[in-house]
Design an enzyme around this catalytic site. Structure first.
Site, PDB file in Angstrom:
ATOM      1  N   SER A 179      -2.901   0.203 -10.446  1.00  0.00           N
ATOM      2  CA  SER A 179      -3.463   0.123  -9.102  1.00  0.00           C
ATOM      3  C   SER A 179      -2.518   0.743  -8.071  1.00  0.00           C
ATOM      4  O   SER A 179      -2.086   1.882  -8.220  1.00  0.00           O
ATOM      5  CB  SER A 179      -3.789  -1.334  -8.772  1.00  0.00           C
ATOM      6  OG  SER A 179      -4.553  -1.433  -7.592  1.00  0.00           O
ATOM      7  N   ASP A 386     -14.303   0.766 -11.268  1.00  0.00           N
ATOM      8  CA  ASP A 386     -13.846  -0.437 -11.975  1.00  0.00           C
ATOM      9  C   ASP A 386     -14.136  -1.717 -11.193  1.00  0.00           C
ATOM     10  O   ASP A 386     -13.563  -2.768 -11.469  1.00  0.00           O
ATOM     11  CB  ASP A 386     -12.347  -0.336 -12.289  1.00  0.00           C
ATOM     12  CG  ASP A 386     -11.469  -0.215 -11.042  1.00  0.00           C
ATOM     13  OD1 ASP A 386     -11.943  -0.544  -9.938  1.00  0.00           O
ATOM     14  OD2 ASP A 386     -10.304   0.206 -11.170  1.00  0.00           O
ATOM     15  N   HIS A 411     -11.126  -3.824 -12.722  1.00  0.00           N
ATOM     16  CA  HIS A 411      -9.888  -3.301 -12.146  1.00  0.00           C
ATOM     17  C   HIS A 411      -8.628  -3.960 -12.713  1.00  0.00           C
ATOM     18  O   HIS A 411      -7.710  -3.265 -13.152  1.00  0.00           O
ATOM     19  CB  HIS A 411      -9.922  -3.468 -10.628  1.00  0.00           C
ATOM     20  CG  HIS A 411      -8.749  -2.860  -9.932  1.00  0.00           C
ATOM     21  ND1 HIS A 411      -8.506  -1.503  -9.918  1.00  0.00           N
ATOM     22  CD2 HIS A 411      -7.722  -3.422  -9.235  1.00  0.00           C
ATOM     23  CE1 HIS A 411      -7.407  -1.256  -9.247  1.00  0.00           C
ATOM     24  NE2 HIS A 411      -6.906  -2.399  -8.820  1.00  0.00           N
TER      25      HIS A 411
END
Length: 522
Positions: A179, A386, A411
């Site tokens: 991320s 995601d 995610h």
């Protein structure tokens, strides 16, 4: 072999993803994991007593500690976010060579551990593959409130990379980011390119919002963010408390959609607005605001936002100083260049509806006061991604990637996906299999190859038979074989081929190719 036949064989092999380079296995790789937003354990240190206590993540007393220790203000002179409590200093625990901060985000939580697991499953897998904590496996947690280009954080990362490199006897490092950790590393790569090139061998980015996370950030600015659902919310940080923190966090502003990126469908902030038409009635219209214009909506909606801290009302509007800082950060990220000796890989999540544009109100309940906007429940126009980061953003890394692979997954949950583990194992060259295909997640093993040439009526005839076994995790059984054929011709030559894909049995699927070409001598 006739050129036509060779073209057919190459086409089939490309379809099977057989044509690829192989590399010798590397010994003793070093791996350092860098998390995303809210992905590091944070402790609060009392400057007077020296006492240290976890403030993120925790379950018991979470909201109180969060508000008293983590609520912050941005200092534009330094670019740093500082806690409202002047006696509190936020630090990242360094236990287990940095892994403690990114493993299980609340290591004291016994019931429902999966809700606080982060890099835990990946650390377990890496350990199974022979990586050792403190020798070849390290973590790098950081204060996720801060800007991705805060020099204090980047200097810490530089020191960590140097220490790992020296401890390993000069072996270069593989960085695995998740991320927002990808934005942090990209900032580091731009601002400290010499250090990055000296110590890093590979960088694997997972679910990185390289061009932002539009829907996620828009709703965060106006409504806050919740990390857990259901009954667990009663023991965790309230959405409102998180909202007040993130309004003063440069990291969130740096996740806004990039203005200069050519989105296939530009993200919008939309709302059904009721405006007086002069006849004591409201005219209800759907209004759309592109990226630049949405800033004015944020400003008006949060103009009177305040928090009460120690009996004092502190204004927390949409912070234009942070936005200015974040815009400069995005320019830095866009300028980053990958050193030629470093290999970059990108894994992105897909197959989930992911917020892209955000809409507030409806025809029955329009928005009449922008300062009430934060109390409206948003609806979304979604794209593939995601659930947090759109595929379009995650793929647009702007770097010369060795590979970009999409994996169905959520995610944060993508860090636990077995497909991701198999890809990492392949890229890290642990039991390296040159026939493994990361995109389709299967192994293609050549089992037979026969070629025969002879002359027939003054023409050259070439026959080829080739066979493969496709080995995958899929256990679905096909009912019957699939047969395909192709034929091509050119001046003085012709070729034909038949491809047979047999039913899958116990995870294996047999593929046969029979091809024949006939050509006239030149």
């Amino acid at each position: 072999m006739a050129m036509l036949l060779e073209d057919i064989l190459k086409s089939v092999e490309l379809w099977l993803k057989l044509i690829k380079k192989t590399h010798p296995a590397l010994r003793g790789p070093q791996s350092r994991s860098v998390p995303g937003i809210a992905g590091s354990v944070l402790n609060a240190v009392d400057e007077e007593s020296g006492a240290e206590e976890r403030v993120w993540v925790r379950i018991l007393g979470a909201d109180y500690m969060f508000r008293t220790k983590l609520w912050s203000r941005f200092d534009p002179s330094t670019g740093k976010t500082v806690s409202l409590d002047p006696n509190t200093r936020i630090v990242v625990p360094e236990g287990r060579y940095g892994l403690e901060a990114i493993d299980a985000l609340d290591p004291d939580m016994v019931i429902g551990q999966e809700c606080v697991y982060y890099f835990h499953d990946m650390i377990v897998e890496l350990t199974k593959w022979g990586f050792q904590e403190g020798t070849t496996l390290f973590g790098f947690g950081y204060d996720f409130r801060q800007s991705n280009r805060l020099q204090e954080t980047l200097h810490r990362l530089a020191a960590k990379l140097e220490a790992v490199y020296n401890a390993s006897g000069g072996k270069k490092i593989t960085i695995i980011t998740h991320s927002m950790g990808g934005l942090l590393v990209k900032c580091f790569m731009c601002l400290h390119s010499d250090v990055f090139e000296k110590y890093v061998n590979k960088w694997i980015a997972i679910a990185a919002p390289f061009q932002g996370a539009p829907g996620y950030v828009t709703s965060t600015f106006l409504n806050g963010m919740s990390f857990v659902d259901g009954w667990e919310q009663n023991f965790f940080i309230s959405k409102w408390s998180m909202h007040q923190l993130l309004i003063e966090c440069p990291s969130i502003y740096e996740l806004m959609a990039c203005l200069d990126f050519q989105w296939e469908h530009p993200p919008l902030l939309e709302m059904w607005r009721g405006r007086p038409d002069g006849d004591e009635r409201s005219q209800i219209m759907l209004e759309s605001y592109p990226l630049v214009e949405s800033v004015q909506i944020f400003k008006e909606a949060l103009a009177n936002n305040t928090v009460n801290y120690n009996v004092e009302d502190i204004p927390l509007p949409f912070n234009m100083e942070i936005l200015k800082w974040a815009n400069e950060t995005r320019k830095i990220i866009s300028r980053a260049k990958l050193p030629p000796q470093v290999k970059f890989y990108n894994i992105y999540g897909m197959n989930l509806e992911t917020p892209h544009s955000v809409c507030y109100g409806n025809e029955e309940t329009p928005v009449t006061d922008l300062q009430q906007l934060r109390y409206f429940q948003p609806t979304y126009v979604c794209v593939d991604g995601d659930g947090t980061v759109p595929v379009e953003s995650a793929k647009a890394d702007g770097l010369d990637a060795v590979a970009r692979v999409g994996v169905p997954g959520e995610h944060r949950g993508i860090l636990c996906e077995r497909h991701v583990f198999r890809i990492l194992k392949h890229w890290l060259k642990v039991d390296h299999d040159p026939y493994y295909n990361p995109v389709n997640d299967y192994v293609i093993l050549p089992t037979a190859f026969e070629m025969e040439r002879h002359r027939e009526n003054g023409r050259e005839v070439t026959s080829v038979k080739e066979e493969w076994e496709i080995i995958s995790e899929c256990q679905d059984a096909d009912e019957k074989p699939v047969v395909s054929s192709v034929s091509v011709s050119d001046a003085g030559a012709e070729a034909c081929a038949t491809l047979t894909v047999h039913p899958r049995n116990e995870g294996k699927q047999h593929v046969e190719l029979n091809a024949r070409s006939v050509s006239v001598d030149a």
